[in-house]
Design an enzyme around this catalytic site. Structure first.
Site, PDB file in Angstrom:
ATOM      1  N   HIS A  99      10.233 -23.306 -15.352  1.00 41.38           N
ATOM      2  CA  HIS A  99      10.135 -24.256 -16.212  1.00 41.38           C
ATOM      3  C   HIS A  99      11.557 -24.463 -17.199  1.00 41.38           C
ATOM      4  O   HIS A  99      12.077 -25.393 -17.384  1.00 41.38           O
ATOM      5  CB  HIS A  99       9.017 -24.202 -17.151  1.00 41.38           C
ATOM      6  CG  HIS A  99       8.750 -25.114 -18.221  1.00 41.38           C
ATOM      7  ND1 HIS A  99       9.260 -24.990 -19.447  1.00 41.38           N
ATOM      8  CD2 HIS A  99       8.425 -26.503 -18.259  1.00 41.38           C
ATOM      9  CE1 HIS A  99       8.881 -25.857 -20.329  1.00 41.38           C
ATOM     10  NE2 HIS A  99       8.666 -26.810 -19.723  1.00 41.38           N
ATOM     11  N   GLU A 102      14.122 -26.367 -15.480  1.00 40.07           N
ATOM     12  CA  GLU A 102      14.049 -27.742 -15.345  1.00 40.07           C
ATOM     13  C   GLU A 102      14.705 -28.396 -16.530  1.00 40.07           C
ATOM     14  O   GLU A 102      15.455 -29.115 -16.756  1.00 40.07           O
ATOM     15  CB  GLU A 102      12.404 -27.957 -15.396  1.00 40.07           C
ATOM     16  CG  GLU A 102      12.205 -29.491 -15.645  1.00 40.07           C
ATOM     17  CD  GLU A 102      10.908 -29.528 -16.496  1.00 40.07           C
ATOM     18  OE1 GLU A 102      10.790 -30.318 -17.196  1.00 40.07           O
ATOM     19  OE2 GLU A 102       9.971 -28.833 -16.077  1.00 40.07           O
ATOM     20  N   HIS A 103      14.542 -27.654 -17.934  1.00 43.22           N
ATOM     21  CA  HIS A 103      14.982 -28.072 -19.089  1.00 43.22           C
ATOM     22  C   HIS A 103      16.508 -27.983 -19.013  1.00 43.22           C
ATOM     23  O   HIS A 103      17.512 -28.830 -19.425  1.00 43.22           O
ATOM     24  CB  HIS A 103      14.582 -27.005 -20.179  1.00 43.22           C
ATOM     25  CG  HIS A 103      13.271 -27.527 -20.789  1.00 43.22           C
ATOM     26  ND1 HIS A 103      13.026 -27.976 -22.143  1.00 43.22           N
ATOM     27  CD2 HIS A 103      11.952 -27.497 -20.171  1.00 43.22           C
ATOM     28  CE1 HIS A 103      11.849 -28.283 -22.147  1.00 43.22           C
ATOM     29  NE2 HIS A 103      10.932 -28.065 -21.100  1.00 43.22           N
ATOM     30  N   GLU A 173      17.506 -24.066 -26.320  1.00 44.69           N
ATOM     31  CA  GLU A 173      16.383 -24.788 -25.321  1.00 44.69           C
ATOM     32  C   GLU A 173      15.402 -23.619 -25.785  1.00 44.69           C
ATOM     33  O   GLU A 173      14.243 -24.129 -25.688  1.00 44.69           O
ATOM     34  CB  GLU A 173      16.847 -24.778 -23.976  1.00 44.69           C
ATOM     35  CG  GLU A 173      16.060 -25.739 -23.230  1.00 44.69           C
ATOM     36  CD  GLU A 173      16.344 -27.097 -23.678  1.00 44.69           C
ATOM     37  OE1 GLU A 173      15.168 -27.961 -23.775  1.00 44.69           O
ATOM     38  OE2 GLU A 173      17.553 -27.527 -24.518  1.00 44.69           O
ATOM     39  N   GLU A 180       7.288 -26.584 -27.503  1.00 44.98           N
ATOM     40  CA  GLU A 180       6.538 -27.329 -26.719  1.00 44.98           C
ATOM     41  C   GLU A 180       5.326 -26.307 -26.459  1.00 44.98           C
ATOM     42  O   GLU A 180       4.082 -26.873 -26.111  1.00 44.98           O
ATOM     43  CB  GLU A 180       7.269 -27.312 -25.241  1.00 44.98           C
ATOM     44  CG  GLU A 180       6.528 -28.074 -24.153  1.00 44.98           C
ATOM     45  CD  GLU A 180       7.543 -28.187 -22.827  1.00 44.98           C
ATOM     46  OE1 GLU A 180       6.585 -28.484 -21.949  1.00 44.98           O
ATOM     47  OE2 GLU A 180       8.586 -27.851 -22.943  1.00 44.98           O
TER      48      GLU A 180
END
Length: 503
Positions: A99, A102-103, A173, A180
């Site tokens: 994940h 992906e960012h 990030e 998130e």
């Protein structure tokens, strides 16, 4: 006190169970037979599904390209890269890397050194660039005008082959992903299903969350990201899928020129799964929180893999159980017997049957949220409905379920994005794109005997996984749920006996 409450609970519930299980007339369901025969038949769906067939090409590197073009007034297209890699393939102690990657893919490349440069380029095309990570797959896709498909492919190939992973961007990030995570914690359905995976697949990566724990998010390094992409982003495990205003040969030529920097390691996802298969553990995760107004519960059995012959019968069975929400109403008119029972008894706020597939296993069950004083009655009704599926299913409700399932599938394909996503996912899971006509023929072949046989295989005498959050002190123990699945061909007479004793 507890014994008295249990007796009162039975008195309220048993009359409804009796009517539900033994009613010979079902006028509220007969209307579904106006639109489908109760006898399984090979229906001709071709007049409604005249879409161009998907075309597939495999490059010498092992990278596959699938396209499906069709005329559209908007001349829009969707193109993406589907990777056979997700959180279940992460190394121990690195959960969350897929994940995080992906960012970071959108934070700049050698040719596009900053995230801002990439965003400006995408916005100037009037396009949309997005990505998502699941437990077994990662996807990067763009929605563009047909004329901009070559530019979109150039962007996708660049961010996956030449990511910079700047240290400052990694640090920034971390905060984004932690925020998130906080948002996800407020989404109870997401929380419950993460707990359910933990209960179902303990001590296996499939049971981990996709975002990963906080300590991993704070420690994942550039080296972890580079190692994951070099190990798992390989040509045999990747599919480029495009749909809408696209030309297959042109897309193949562009992919051949642009996607040249990926490893050709022949190791497949199936080989990795076979080396570390997921074992269904049938345990529970309970988080007591008396301050919450509703209890959130998910009950699941081990389901089927994508390619298991039982996968489509389970889809039909999921449709029989159905979904329902009190805010929408129509509970008394629902085709789902379970939804009608819950609505009539005021036992829950919502209901959703689910059937989740993975490469080697799956999860099949029910998610619901309910007031704490209804948990006993609700649990009994759900487990009786699970058992009923194995012994007493009418062709009427199966016909309704087939119709509803086919309609939901067609409604999902409302644009090039959905078509591209479907084709990319099916290439990874099936190795091909299953045409609608074949899929619908498989659905139409499912009759009530098939449903009952499937339910006996997946429900009767099988372990149960349970996840529950909220005011759950009245929720029965896991051993009780397990006891409700035991083989007993006289379960109907047992219900009748209890009914007689209390009246």
């Amino acid at each position: 006190m507890a014994a008295a409450a249990a007796v009162r609970s039975k008195r309220r519930l048993l009359p409804h169970l009796y009517r539900l299980l033994h009613s010979t007339a079902a006028p509220s369901l007969d209307r579904f037979l106006r639109h489908a025969s109760p006898v399984p038949r090979a229906a001709d769906h071709s007049p409604f599904l005249r879409l161009p067939a998907a075309r597939v090409s495999t490059l010498p590197t092992g990278l596959r390209v699938v396209t499906q073009s069709y005329p559209a007034a908007t001349r829009m297209a969707s193109v993406g890269v589907w990777v056979d890699a997700g959180s279940r393939f992460e190394l121990p102690g690195t959960n969350g890397t897929a994940h995080f990657l992906e960012h970071m893919a959108f934070k700049g490349t050698e040719r596009r050194p900053t995230a801002n440069a990439l965003e400006v380029e995408i916005e100037d095309m009037g396009a949309r660039l997005n990505a998502y990570t699941s437990r077994e797959q990662t996807t990067f896709f763009a929605d563009v005008q047909g004329r901009d498909v070559p530019a979109a492919l150039d962007v996708l190939s660049d961010i996956l082959q030449h990511p910079r992973f700047p240290q400052q961007g990694i640090q920034r990030e971390r905060g984004v992903i932690l925020r998130e995570m906080e948002e996800v914690q407020g989404m109870m359905e997401e929380v419950i299903f993460d707990h359910l995976h933990t209960a179902a697949f303990r001590d296996h990566p499939l049971g981990d969350t996709i975002l990963g724990p906080t300590e991993n998010i704070k420690s994942i390094s550039k080296k972890d990201l580079q190692q994951y992409i070099s190990t798992h982003y390989t040509c045999p495990r990747m599919v480029v899928s495009a749909s809408g205003a696209v030309d297959h040969d042109e897309v193949v030529d562009q992919v051949r020129k642009l996607f040249t920097g990926f490893s050709t390691d022949p190791t497949t996802a199936d080989q990795l799964v076979e080396a570390n298969p997921a074992i269904f553990t049938g345990s529970e995760v309970r988080v007591e929180n008396a301050e919450m107004p509703l209890a959130h519960i998910a009950i699941a059995f081990k389901g089927s893999s994508w390619t298991d012959p039982s996968s489509i019968p389970l889809m039909v069975t999921q449709s029989i159980l159905g979904s329902w929400n009190r805010s929408i109403g129509v509970g008394n008119c629902s085709g789902s017997a379970l939804a009608r029972g819950i609505s009539n008894g005021g036992l829950a706020e919502n209901l959703m049957a689910f059937n989740t597939n993975y490469r080697d296993t799956g999860l099949f069950g029910i998610y619901t949220s309910a007031p704490p004083d209804a948990l006993h009655d609700l649990s009994r009704l759900m487990m009786e409905e699970f058992r009923r599926l194995a012994f007493r299913v009418s062709e009427t409700e199966v016909a309704r379920a087939r119709n509803q399932l086919k309609s939901s599938i067609l409604l999902h394909f409302d644009g090039s994005t959905a078509v591209s996503e479907n084709n990319g996912r099916q290439m990874l899971t099936y190795g091909r794109v299953m045409p609608f006509l074949e899929l619908f023929a498989r659905i139409d072949a499912v009759d009530c005997d098939t449903v009952m046989e499937t339910a006996k295989e997946f429900i009767i005498d099988k372990d149960v996984a349970l996840a529950a959050v909220g005011p759950i002190s009245n929720l029965p123990e896991l051993s009780w749920f397990r006891s409700q699945t035991v083989s007993d061909d006289t379960f109907t007479s047992r219900v009748l006996s209890l009914f007689s004793q209390n009246n």
